[in-house]
Each structure stands twice: as structure tokens, then as C-alpha cells.
Design an enzyme around this catalytic site. Structure first.
Site, mmCIF file in Angstrom:
data_model
loop_
_atom_site.group_PDB
_atom_site.id
_atom_site.type_symbol
_atom_site.label_atom_id
_atom_site.label_comp_id
_atom_site.label_asym_id
_atom_site.label_seq_id
_atom_site.Cartn_x
_atom_site.Cartn_y
_atom_site.Cartn_z
ATOM 1 N N GLY A 15 0.834 -1.215 0.000
ATOM 2 C CA GLY A 15 0.000 0.000 0.000
ATOM 3 C C GLY A 15 0.861 1.254 0.000
ATOM 4 N N ALA A 26 15.177 11.050 -0.964
ATOM 5 C CA ALA A 26 16.356 10.992 -0.102
ATOM 6 C C ALA A 26 17.299 9.867 -0.530
ATOM 7 C CB ALA A 26 15.919 10.805 1.345
ATOM 8 N N ARG A 76 1.050 -5.015 -5.719
ATOM 9 C CA ARG A 76 1.221 -6.282 -5.016
ATOM 10 C C ARG A 76 1.464 -7.329 -6.106
ATOM 11 N NH1 ARG A 76 -2.914 -3.754 -1.598
ATOM 12 N NH2 ARG A 76 -1.860 -3.154 0.333
ATOM 13 N N GLY A 106 5.995 -2.521 3.631
ATOM 14 C CA GLY A 106 5.724 -3.116 4.936
ATOM 15 C C GLY A 106 6.394 -4.474 5.094
ATOM 16 N N ASP A 107 5.948 -5.227 6.081
ATOM 17 C CA ASP A 107 6.561 -6.525 6.399
ATOM 18 C C ASP A 107 6.600 -7.471 5.198
ATOM 19 O OD1 ASP A 107 7.247 -6.043 9.017
ATOM 20 O OD2 ASP A 107 5.421 -6.932 9.856
ATOM 21 N N GLY A 108 5.514 -7.498 4.410
ATOM 22 C CA GLY A 108 5.468 -8.371 3.235
ATOM 23 C C GLY A 108 6.585 -8.003 2.267
ATOM 24 N N THR A 129 4.219 2.424 5.662
ATOM 25 C CA THR A 129 2.818 1.977 5.763
ATOM 26 C C THR A 129 2.082 2.900 6.723
ATOM 27 O OG1 THR A 129 1.313 0.277 6.581
ATOM 28 C CG2 THR A 129 3.519 0.231 7.506
ATOM 29 N N ASP A 131 -0.200 1.951 8.531
ATOM 30 C CA ASP A 131 -0.769 1.130 9.610
ATOM 31 C C ASP A 131 0.053 1.126 10.911
ATOM 32 O OD1 ASP A 131 -2.653 0.430 7.689
ATOM 33 O OD2 ASP A 131 -1.640 -1.440 7.162
ATOM 34 N N ASP A 133 2.218 -0.894 11.729
ATOM 35 C CA ASP A 133 2.224 -2.275 12.233
ATOM 36 C C ASP A 133 3.540 -2.999 11.959
ATOM 37 O OD1 ASP A 133 1.915 -2.397 9.511
ATOM 38 O OD2 ASP A 133 0.364 -3.923 9.519
ATOM 39 N N GLY A 174 -6.106 0.260 8.841
ATOM 40 C CA GLY A 174 -5.099 -0.284 9.750
ATOM 41 C C GLY A 174 -4.867 -1.773 9.560
ATOM 42 N N ARG A 175 -5.490 -2.330 8.555
ATOM 43 C CA ARG A 175 -5.409 -3.777 8.304
ATOM 44 C C ARG A 175 -5.762 -4.522 9.592
ATOM 45 N NH1 ARG A 175 -0.988 -6.702 4.418
ATOM 46 N NH2 ARG A 175 -0.355 -4.584 4.016
ATOM 47 N N GLY A 189 -11.461 12.396 20.782
ATOM 48 C CA GLY A 189 -12.298 12.279 21.976
ATOM 49 C C GLY A 189 -13.458 11.330 21.785
ATOM 50 N N GLU A 191 -16.040 8.238 22.263
ATOM 51 C CA GLU A 191 -16.651 7.588 23.431
ATOM 52 C C GLU A 191 -16.248 6.116 23.500
ATOM 53 O OE1 GLU A 191 -18.243 10.123 21.852
ATOM 54 O OE2 GLU A 191 -18.148 11.344 23.662
ATOM 55 N N HIS A 220 -23.627 13.209 21.628
ATOM 56 C CA HIS A 220 -23.273 12.298 20.527
ATOM 57 C C HIS A 220 -22.565 11.105 21.148
ATOM 58 C CE1 HIS A 220 -19.510 14.862 20.708
ATOM 59 N NE2 HIS A 220 -19.160 13.676 21.161
HETATM 60 P P1 ADP Z 1 3.296 -4.755 2.787
HETATM 61 O O1 ADP Z 1 4.664 -4.682 2.235
HETATM 62 O O2 ADP Z 1 2.666 -3.423 2.970
HETATM 63 O O3 ADP Z 1 3.216 -5.659 3.998
HETATM 64 P P2 ADP Z 1 2.117 -6.880 1.159
HETATM 65 O O4 ADP Z 1 2.035 -7.858 2.280
HETATM 66 O O5 ADP Z 1 0.965 -6.762 0.212
HETATM 67 O O6 ADP Z 1 2.354 -5.386 1.657
HETATM 68 O O7 ADP Z 1 3.445 -7.225 0.354
HETATM 69 C C1 ADP Z 1 3.818 -6.477 -0.784
HETATM 70 C C2 ADP Z 1 4.479 -7.395 -1.798
HETATM 71 O O8 ADP Z 1 5.666 -7.963 -1.231
HETATM 72 C C3 ADP Z 1 3.636 -8.616 -2.200
HETATM 73 O O9 ADP Z 1 2.708 -8.319 -3.198
HETATM 74 C C4 ADP Z 1 4.709 -9.558 -2.703
HETATM 75 O O10 ADP Z 1 5.107 -9.213 -4.017
HETATM 76 C C5 ADP Z 1 5.871 -9.271 -1.753
HETATM 77 N N1 ADP Z 1 5.842 -10.258 -0.666
HETATM 78 C C6 ADP Z 1 4.995 -10.321 0.369
HETATM 79 N N2 ADP Z 1 5.247 -11.378 1.163
HETATM 80 C C7 ADP Z 1 6.284 -12.024 0.583
HETATM 81 C C8 ADP Z 1 7.016 -13.197 0.903
HETATM 82 N N3 ADP Z 1 6.733 -13.928 1.974
HETATM 83 N N4 ADP Z 1 8.043 -13.553 0.098
HETATM 84 C C9 ADP Z 1 8.338 -12.816 -0.990
HETATM 85 N N5 ADP Z 1 7.688 -11.693 -1.350
HETATM 86 C C10 ADP Z 1 6.672 -11.303 -0.576
HETATM 87 O O1 F6P Z 2 -1.597 -1.291 4.514
HETATM 88 C C1 F6P Z 2 -2.231 -0.095 4.179
HETATM 89 C C2 F6P Z 2 -3.714 -0.327 3.941
HETATM 90 O O2 F6P Z 2 -4.307 0.915 3.594
HETATM 91 C C3 F6P Z 2 -4.462 -0.997 5.086
HETATM 92 O O3 F6P Z 2 -4.792 -0.087 6.109
HETATM 93 C C4 F6P Z 2 -5.636 -1.574 4.369
HETATM 94 O O4 F6P Z 2 -6.090 -2.732 5.038
HETATM 95 C C5 F6P Z 2 -5.077 -1.956 3.013
HETATM 96 O O5 F6P Z 2 -3.893 -1.212 2.837
HETATM 97 C C6 F6P Z 2 -6.033 -1.676 1.888
HETATM 98 O O6 F6P Z 2 -5.470 -2.143 0.723
HETATM 99 P P1 F6P Z 2 -6.072 -1.851 -0.729
HETATM 100 O O7 F6P Z 2 -5.558 -0.500 -1.151
HETATM 101 O O8 F6P Z 2 -5.518 -2.943 -1.567
HETATM 102 O O9 F6P Z 2 -7.557 -1.830 -0.616
#
Ligand code: ADP
Ligand code: F6P
Length: 324
Positions: A15, A26, A76, A106-108, A129, A131, A133, A174-175, A189, A191, A220
């Protein structure tokens, strides 16, 4: 001995997040200033596999620091999750002379970077990201802008919610993580704040709280609901039926990902992008940049991906105390 790096690549993946352009800028300018060549890779790993690769000069990143989105586009890519895709990606890097790569995502995306590192391409991850996270860092690119955007929108919903004496359920992104919800909940603020990390799916507690607050004279009732819980529209219907309080749901959606980055996102993203270029110039690989205790730091990607991050219980308790 550390591999000598002559040319680096940069891509954004997953994302998009406001501030990614500041990070790209940079990376490009810090690397060029150290005598490295820089190549931009479009559309994340998909663009790598399609060889959408271009040389980047300092001018190619002019007028980008204030812009949301990512000038390199993002995607992706399922093919890159396979060993064959990863072999092909590493081979394409070698063919284009890319011996180091900055992956902003992000982590992926870091898991992908890890695979390239294992195939001999020096890689550095930069946390991008909205999120927040990513466990190894207290800051991720885009979170600050996203929460400010959401906060402004929620203020507006709150105005009309008060006028009509309604309950408003506002769903934020926030996934699976509740950081945007918690920060907005405190800033606006609210509730009630429903966090995936904490919610026990006991809607009756929420209903009782709405009825109690009505009796206390509240005009509200703002519920911030995290995307990880979702179902805001049906929740609104059930709440209205159970409480008799008119209830509306608003899903903020992708507006939270756009817009000009805040000062914090511009500065921190610039620092992280420059730091990543420095790590590559030093011959480092399989690292991810983070921000902890007031410092920019880096971790081994394997270690970073195994770290855990918990939402602050104290912030949750404070948010509840603020809602009486
Ligand atoms: P984010 O990087 O925000 O966590 P995604 O989880 O969608 O987003 O990962 C982005 C891209 O990174 C994926 O579409 C894929 O191409 C690559 N990716 C994700 N997980 C893996 C993995 N386990 N091994 C290799 N590539 C990955
Ligand atoms: O990781 C960023 C994020 O905006 C999340 O908060 C949300 O779950 C996801 O990406 C939405 O992804 P997409 O743009 O594919 O709908």
C-alpha cells in the site's frame, strides 16, 4: 569483505503511504551525492519482474517532497512470492547492474527483500505503511499524515453527529492493527474505540455504554471502529435497534492514504531514505531501518520480522478515562 556497491535500485511496494516520495528523493540524492548510480523500479516487485527500470537523476525527484502517493507507483505481486519469481528478480537486478536495492514498504515487502538478499542482492527495507504495524520501529512512513487526515474527517462527522444527537460509527484503516483507531480515538475524543487487539465482540457492552452516556447528557456517541473489526454498517443497524439512538456508519477508506505528507512524515521519511542509502554504500544487506528511542537505527530483516509489537495498554486505559 563487504561487496562494493556501484548502482542501487529503489522501489515502493504494498500500500502507498504519504511520505514515500520524500523517502525515494532521499535515497536518490544521498546515493548520488556519494557517487553511486541510482535506478528507479516502477510498480514494486511486479515492475522488477517486468523490467520497468529507469535511471534516476537528482532532477527526477524535484517537486516530490510535498506530494502524496509514490512517483514510482506500487503494486502487489503474487509471482514474487514464489522462489522462481525471486530467482528471476535477482537475475534482473544483476542484468541491470543493480547490486543494492532499497525496498520501501511493509513486512510483506521486507520478506521479499530478504529473498533477494539471500540471492546476493544487497537489500535494505524502509518502513512505509500508514498502519504503524511494523514491530521493529516506533515510526512508519505515512502514519502521521493518515491519522491527521482521519482526525480532520472525524471532527467533521462529530459536528453533524452532535447536531442530530446521533451515534456515529467511524471505521478507520489499519489492516489487522488498531494504531490508527487508537490514535484517532484519543485525538477525536471518541466515546468508544474498537481495536482488533482488544475487542471481545461483546456488542452488548457497547450498547450499554451508549445508553449510559445518553443518560449522562452526552449529545453524541462517537465509536471509532478499526478496519480489522469492520462490519460498521451492520453494527450501526444493530446499535440503533438496541438503543433507540439514531446511528450512522462512515467508512473513511482510502482518503486516509492520500494527501500531502505532514512535516513529520517528510522529515522522518527523508532521514530513513538517506539512512538506507548509507547502509548500502557501507556494503550492508538484509537490514531494515527503524526509529526507536529518538534514534534512527537498523536491524537484521530476519530479526525484525520475528519481533512482536503490542498496542499500549496505558494508552487504551487513558482513552477510556477520557470518555466518561
Ligand atoms: P506490505 O509490504 O505493505 O506488507 P504486502 O504484504 O501486500 O504489503 O506485500 C507487498 C508485496 O511484497 C507482495 O505483493 C509480494 O510481491 C511481496 N511479498 C509479500 N510477502 C512475501 C514473501 N513472503 N516472500 C516474498 N515476497 C513477498
Ligand atoms: O496497509 C495499508 C492499507 O491501507 C491498510 O490499512 C488496508 O487494510 C489496506 O492497505 C487496503 O489495501 P487496498 O488498497 O488494496 O484496498
Amino acid at each position: 569483505m563487504a561487496k562494493e556497491i556501484k548502482t542501487i535500485g529503489v522501489l515502493t511496494s504494498g500500500g502507498d503511504a504519504p511520505g514515500m516520495n520524500a523517502a525515494i528523493r532521499a535515497v536518490v540524492r544521498k546515493a548520488l551525492s556519494q557517487g553511486l548510480k541510482v535506478k528507479g523500479i516502477y510498480q514494486g516487485y511486479r515492475g522488477l519482474l517486468n523490467e520497468e527500470i529507469t535511471d534516476m537523476t537528482a532532477r527526477d525527484v524535484s517537486d516530490t517532497i510535498s506530494k502524496g502517493g509514490t512517483i514510482l507507483y506500487t503494486a502487489r505481486c503474487s509471482e514474487f512470492r514464489t522462489p522462481e519469481g525471486q530467482d528471476k528478480g535477482a537475475e534482473i537486478c544483476r542484468r541491470h547492474g543493480i547490486d543494492g536495492l532499497v525496498v520501501i514498504g511493509g513486512d510483506g515487502s521486507f520478506a521479499g527483500a530478504q529473498q533477494l538478499a539471500a540471492r546476493g542482492i544487497n537489500t535494505i527495507g524502509v518502513p512505509g505503511t500508514i498502519d504503524l504495524d511494523i514491530a521493529c520501529t516506533e515510526y512508519t512512513i505515512g502514519f502521521d499524515t493518515a491519522v491527521n487526515t482521519a482526525m480532520d474527517a472525524i471532527d467533521k462527522v462529530r459536528d453533524t453527529s452532535t447536531s442530530h444527537e446521533r451515534c456515529s460509527i467511524i471505521e478507520v484503516m489499519g489492516r489487522n492493527a488498531g494504531y490508527i483507531a487508537l490514535w484517532c480515538g484519543i485525538a477525536n475524543g471518541a466515546e468508544d474505540i474498537l481495536l482488533p487487539e482488544k475487542f471481545d465482540f461483546d456488542e452488548q457492552k457497547l450498547i450499554d455504554n451508549i445508553i449510559r452516556n445518553r443518560k449522562r447528557g452526552k449529545k453524541h456517541h462517537i465509536v471509532i471502529n478499526a478496519e480489522g473489526i469492520g462490519h460498521s454498517t451492520s453494527m450501526a443497524r444493530r446499535i440503533e435497534a438496541a438503543t433507540g439512538v439514531e446511528t450512522r456508519a462512515t467508512i473513511l477508506g482510502h482518503m486516509q492514504r492520500g494527501g500531502s505528507p505532514t512535516c513529520k512524515d517528510r522529515v522522518y521519511a527523508s532521514m530513513m531514505g538517506a539512512y538506507a542509502a548509507d547502509l548500502l554504500a557501507e556494503g550492508k544487506s538484509n537490514r531494515v531501518v527503524g526509529y526507536r528511542n529518538g534514534e534512527f537505527v537498523d536491524f537484521d530483516i530476519d530479526e525484525a520480522l520475528n519481533m512482536q509489537k503490542n498496542i499500549s495498554d496505558y494508552m487504551v486505559r487513558v482513552s477510556k478515562a477520557m470518555a466518561i
